[in-house]
Write a protein that holds these residues in place. Sequence first.
Motif, short mmCIF file in Angstrom:
data_model
loop_
_atom_site.label_atom_id
_atom_site.label_comp_id
_atom_site.label_asym_id
_atom_site.label_seq_id
_atom_site.Cartn_x
_atom_site.Cartn_y
_atom_site.Cartn_z
N UNK A 1 12.96 -42.22 56.41
CA UNK A 1 13.91 -41.90 57.48
C UNK A 1 13.20 -41.69 58.81
N UNK A 2 12.05 -41.03 58.78
CA UNK A 2 11.33 -40.79 60.03
C UNK A 2 10.77 -42.08 60.60
N UNK A 3 10.24 -42.95 59.75
CA UNK A 3 9.73 -44.23 60.27
C UNK A 3 10.84 -45.00 60.99
N UNK A 4 12.02 -45.05 60.40
CA UNK A 4 13.11 -45.78 61.04
C UNK A 4 13.58 -45.08 62.31
N UNK A 5 13.68 -43.76 62.26
CA UNK A 5 14.13 -43.02 63.44
C UNK A 5 13.17 -43.21 64.61
N UNK A 6 11.87 -43.24 64.34
CA UNK A 6 10.89 -43.41 65.41
C UNK A 6 10.87 -44.85 65.92
N UNK B 1 8.93 -52.62 67.18
CA UNK B 1 9.34 -53.41 66.02
C UNK B 1 8.87 -52.84 64.69
N UNK B 2 7.63 -52.33 64.68
CA UNK B 2 7.06 -51.81 63.44
C UNK B 2 6.27 -50.55 63.72
N UNK B 3 6.35 -49.61 62.78
CA UNK B 3 5.64 -48.35 62.91
C UNK B 3 5.21 -47.90 61.52
N UNK B 4 4.00 -47.39 61.44
CA UNK B 4 3.47 -46.87 60.18
C UNK B 4 3.04 -45.42 60.39
N UNK B 5 3.58 -44.53 59.58
CA UNK B 5 3.27 -43.10 59.70
C UNK B 5 1.94 -42.76 59.02
#
Length: 383
Positions: free
Chosen positions: A50-55, A62-66
């Motif tokens: 959920x946090x990856x999508x929210x950020x 386009x893409x984010x990796x926590x």
Amino acid sequence: MNFSNQAPKAFDQPVYVTRPVLPPLADYTQSLAQIWQSGFLTNGASQHQALEQALCDYLRTPHLSLFNNGTLALLVACQALQVKGEVITTPFTFAATPHVLAWNKATPVFADIDPETLCIDPSSIEHNLTDQTSAILGVHVYGMPSDVHAIDTLARPRQLKVIYDGAHAFGTQLDGQPIVQHGDATMLSFHATKLFHSAEGGALCMADPDLKKQVDLLKNFGIKNEEEVLLPGINGKMNELQAALGLLVLQHVDAEKQRRQAVRDIYTERLQAVPGVRLLRMPANATDSHQYLIVRVNAAQAGCDRNELHQRLKRFNIITRKYFYPLCSDYDCYRHLPSADPRRLPNAHRVASEVLSLPLHGGLSANDVHRICDAIVYSLHHA
């Protein structure tokens, strides 16, 4: 300007440069109950997803990796992009920036900074390019955008990778576009000292879906599935407790930005006419991340130097930061490098002796900020 000879009253408790945004404890307790119910504490479970999508949505990336911290995120970015040989970076940054290069067996090459933006100077980058250069590691210092277009112009014809340390640049935009859309990858820090945080944490933003896959592999030991390990990775995963806190903090970020802008407005009004004290300001085409409030102290004009002001303000329980001092190029582990020679970094050395980070957070009242300004004006002229 008239200066009072009467010393302002000291704060009863220390006033620090920042204070973490904390959601209501009841809200976090409710999130923890959901985590307990799920039985999943880590490994990319529902809070993480959920946090990856929210950020991604908030930052328009386009893409984010926590990650579990920003340093590991930057370390993995260098691994994924296969930096080697020499990497040009800035000495005016936090220690993690050159350290990730050393851990990747690359040699930091320090370029000088622009005297106004305090970010890495493209002309100095160009001067330091060699046939061993594989990448440029820029820093959006205090959330100030680097000269991303000039850096891109230098990097692309030479097929150099471009990585940005955006630890201070959460939400920064340039010409209406998110700063995280520039470069091959941008690291964000979610440490508790940052505007947006997850207590500890970080992220990599990128446009390339294949790079996202590589990064996700690297942060999870290189494990593809139960029976396949594709490459030597590391454990960089953010856990569910961090992600849950991040989801709640994100709900309060915009309100905190508004409060910090009100604080900044008072500082600007009070300090803009003080001789020898200059506030660092964003260019008109950039948005402020509201991460730090920086002044530069010109000793010849101000009445005392930065170091003395830093010490004098402690008498009033105001704890400022000499951020960034010393330069990374002055660390014992890097000063032997040819690029660390102070004669090659005149702007960085001058700026490092002038900058001072003042308290900036939404917990400061208008009266608090006026008292801080009173203490600054008094301290400049009273030892």
